[in-house]
Design a protein around this motif. Structure first.
Motif, PDB file in Angstrom:
ATOM      1  N   GLU B 102       0.830  -1.206   0.000  1.00  0.00           N
ATOM      2  CA  GLU B 102       0.000   0.000   0.000  1.00  0.00           C
ATOM      3  C   GLU B 102       0.865   1.256   0.000  1.00  0.00           C
ATOM      4  O   GLU B 102       0.544   2.247  -0.661  1.00  0.00           O
ATOM      5  CB  GLU B 102      -0.905  -0.003   1.243  1.00  0.00           C
ATOM      6  N   ARG B 105       1.926   1.661  -3.482  1.00  0.00           N
ATOM      7  CA  ARG B 105       0.786   1.987  -4.341  1.00  0.00           C
ATOM      8  C   ARG B 105       0.371   3.454  -4.162  1.00  0.00           C
ATOM      9  O   ARG B 105      -0.036   4.119  -5.119  1.00  0.00           O
ATOM     10  CB  ARG B 105      -0.396   1.066  -4.041  1.00  0.00           C
ATOM     11  N   LEU B 106       0.485   3.963  -2.944  1.00  0.00           N
ATOM     12  CA  LEU B 106       0.153   5.373  -2.708  1.00  0.00           C
ATOM     13  C   LEU B 106       1.045   6.281  -3.547  1.00  0.00           C
ATOM     14  O   LEU B 106       0.598   7.313  -4.055  1.00  0.00           O
ATOM     15  CB  LEU B 106       0.285   5.705  -1.225  1.00  0.00           C
ATOM     16  N   ALA B 107       2.314   5.884  -3.684  1.00  0.00           N
ATOM     17  CA  ALA B 107       3.215   6.685  -4.519  1.00  0.00           C
ATOM     18  C   ALA B 107       2.811   6.572  -5.988  1.00  0.00           C
ATOM     19  O   ALA B 107       2.760   7.571  -6.706  1.00  0.00           O
ATOM     20  CB  ALA B 107       4.659   6.229  -4.321  1.00  0.00           C
ATOM     21  N   GLN B 109      -0.151   5.838  -7.309  1.00  0.00           N
ATOM     22  CA  GLN B 109      -1.412   6.512  -7.629  1.00  0.00           C
ATOM     23  C   GLN B 109      -1.282   8.030  -7.492  1.00  0.00           C
ATOM     24  O   GLN B 109      -2.035   8.777  -8.122  1.00  0.00           O
ATOM     25  CB  GLN B 109      -2.576   5.958  -6.803  1.00  0.00           C
TER      26      GLN B 109
END
Ligand SMILES: Nc1ncnc2c1ncn2[C@@H]1O[C@H](COP(=O)(O)OP(=O)(O)O)[C@@H](O)[C@H]1O
Ligand SMILES: [Mg+2]
Lengths: 366, 255
Positions: B102, B105-107, B109
């Motif tokens: 996660e 993934r935050l980076a 997105q």
């Protein structure tokens, strides 16, 4: 099915089963019992689930600790009531009133979010508490608009009123009235709201909210303008609370400071969050059931368990049914010690192990 | 400097004062595409503070910052990240209760401008999950994707920090002691990754690092900070043989 709940399953099979059982019971209750008390309680649970869930969105996912959440609940109730009063109880009037309420709440939610950026946490919490009390006072004073302390009673559209009888359930002999129809309208809207919130917290947006809660500094360094995320989240929470407020007023056919804006309502929400936990929206479901059922039945349960002779004795005063609130308090303190993260939080870690399993292939179109 | 091109990022007369203490004092420095600049200096010299100024965590008392010629001195942290100023932190700075996957993934997105998407589910985003796995793989953390970040070892957290910076795919990479506290066998993977960034067209790299062997392998240029000022700037071999550098830096911090 898994899509419907956004792949966000309760952390453990027991909790999942419990949630499923609760939903099932709420879904069939008015068809199986004529008990007005049970159905009223179920309706209150149905309303408080999205209300508490919206509070979890705000406090658990975004980290804004605001006590002004009852204000939105109240705005929804009064919006719906005034809409009905000014339109001879028409459905369109009801919806218009509610929509105006939603708009007002959105503005208020934005203000709350902007305030939370300016004022540090503890003072902010106090400011919001004052805002809640002031709003409650305003509603009690502006009699020409709100009916003052007494609130407003209003007529619900005919199709949804208890006088209209549609059908009789064959086995239980329970009549299906407009009120039952209203129950299912509440159920459907509450369920949609809950599923919408579940989707929001599992969307890219929801992940950013979690990131902000965990480490706002880092979230902004990744390129997320955190202020706007907080503002949008606060507005969303406000909107869902407003809808819940409209549902509650519609059910009661009444709105007043006591039913929507009072400290009791705030206490209910907080108890629900403490019992259910704020780490997952499912906490709202379990918490609402535990709190609202005990509010309704703890008194009778205690009276049932403790014979009158003991209750009447000096040592027994603590055990008399009138002390149910005390015992609720005890339950609450015990809960804080035993399950500090709430029933749902207890078994759930912040990571979502299921996350990666569900990844579709690159050519998956959705 | 004699480079004709526009600097990727540059500081002009940059200063910041904390009360009476000047942590960065009148620093002017340009950093160019395709070059890795190692920034050295004893602890407290102002290296991290200089990074904080470039990436926007701190606002300068005076001076300007330009990004490909554009004045970004007043840009917010998130705005700078969006346009390509990327930063990995010295003190590990992650989302501890979210999974390793996660975090990356935050980076990913963030780069895809997907943050305000609330109608779709994270698991459905085309490409995003694959890219997150791609960057986890690069730092050899794919097998630990499901773990909470707080349960990772220090070295793994440092690697994750690097993976997140890579996933942002910025134009300017700022690494603040990326290998600090890593075990010896964890260091090469980071060095190779930085080497790979150098080979990509149009990337400027700023690296704060104490390990001399890493600097020898990677640096095209060395800038030495001391008491908030740049006291030497140039070719690695030249800079390291300057007497003043031997005095203030090698003499004190590394010997
Ligand atoms: N936010 C701050 N407030 C006050 N002083 C600071 C702050 N940040 C850094 N400093 C001071 O600035 C100086 C430079 O620190 P830093 O940039 O962290 O050094 P380096 O990274 O080179 O070791 C130190 O003396 C430090 O105490
Ligand atoms: Mg430093």
């Amino acid at each position: 099915m898994k899509r419907l709940i956004s792949y966000d399953l309760p952390a453990n099979a027991w909790i999942a089963a419990l949630v499923a059982a609760i939903v099932l019971i709420l879904a069939v209750l008015p068809l199986t019992t004529p008990s007005i008390r049970s159905v009223n309680m179920a309706a209150k649970i149905i309303v408080f689930i999205p209300l508490a869930a919206s509070f979890i969105l705000l406090i658990g996912y975004t980290g804004i600790v605001s006590f002004a959440h009852t204000v939105f609940f109240g705005i929804g109730g009064y919006g719906l009531a005034l809409g009905l009063l000014n339109s001879d109880a028409s459905v369109s009037g009801m919806l218009t009133g509610l929509m105006l309420g939603v708009a007002l709440s959105a503005v208020f939610g934005l203000i709350i979010a902007l305030l939370s950026l300016r004022i540090r946490a503890i003072y902010f919490a106090m400011v919001t508490l004052v805002a809640a009390l002031v709003t409650s006072q305003l509603a009690s004073r502006l009699t020409w608009l709100t009916g003052g302390q007494d609130g407003v009673s209003f007529d619900i559209p005919d199709a949804l009123s208890p006088g209209v009888r549609y059908w009789t359930v064959p086995f239980s002999d329970v009549p299906v009235t407009g009120k039952v129809l209203l129950y299912y309208a509440l159920f459907a809207i509450a369920a949609l709201s809950f599923l919408a919130m579940l989707r929001i917290v599992n969307s890219p947006f929801g992940r950013v909210l979690q990131a902000i809660r965990e480490n706002e500094f880092r979230a902004s360094a990744l390129g997320y303008p955190t202020t706007w995320y907080k503002a949008v989240s606060s507005i969303l929470a406000a909107v869902f609370a407003t809808i819940a407020g409209g549902l509650y007023a519609a059910w009661l056919g009444y709105v007043g400071p006591g039913s929507t804006l009072s400290l009791n309502v705030l206490t209910d929400i907080l108890l629900i969050i403490v019992i259910g936990g704020s780490g997952s929206l499912y906490g709202a479901i379990l918490g609402a059931v535990v709190i609202i059922v005990s509010e309704n039945y703890l008194q009778s349960l205690i009276e049932l368990l403790i014979p009158v002779s003991i209750a009447k004795s000096p040592a027994g005063t603590l055990l008399s049914g009138d002390r149910w609130l005390l015992w609720l308090g005890v339950l609450y303190v015990v809960a804080i010690y035993l399950v500090p993260e709430g029933i749902v939080g207890m078994t759930r870690s912040g990571g979502r192990p299921g996350d990666r399993r569900a990844i579709p292939g690159p050519n998956h179109s959705r | 400097m004699s480079e004709p091109a526009t600097a990727a990022i540059s500081a002009t007369d940059l200063s910041i004062r904390f009360g009476g203490h000047v942590a960065v004092n009148n620093v002017s420095c340009q950093f160019y595409d395709g070059k890795l600049t190692a920034i050295l200096g004893p602890n407290g010299a102002g290296k991290t503070t200089f990074f904080n100024l470039l990436s926007g965590q701190l606002a300068p008392t005076s001076g300007q910052i330009h990004f490909y010629g554009k004045d970004i001195t007043r840009y917010s942290v998130s705005h700078r990240a969006k346009i390509g100023v990327g930063r990995a932190f010295q003190l590990t700075n992650l989302f501890p209760k979210l999974s390793t996957f996660e975090n990356v993934r935050l980076a990913v997105q963030a780069r895809g401008n997907l943050g305000f998407d609330m109608a779709r589910l994270s698991v459905d985003l085309p490409g995003v999950n694959e890219q997150a796995e791609f960057y986890l793989e690069k730092v050899a953390l794919l097998s630990k994707g499901d773990l909470d970040v707080r349960s990772l070892s220090h070295g793994d957290q440092r690697k994750l920090e690097v993976a997140m910076l890579l996933a942002l795919e910025p134009k300017v990479f700022m690494f603040d002691e990326p290998t600090a506290g890593m075990t010896i066998d964890e260091v090469p993977i980071i060095v190779e990754l930085i080497q790979a960034i150098k080979q990509t067209e149009g990337r400027a790299i700023l690296l704060v690092e104490h390990k001399m062997d890493i600097i020898k392998t990677l640096a095209d240029r060395i800038v030495i900070f001391h008491n908030g000022e740049v006291i030497a700037d140039g070719d690695p071999n030249e800079v390291m043989s300057m007497p003043i550098v031997q005095d203030v830096y090698l003499g004190r911090a590394l010997a």
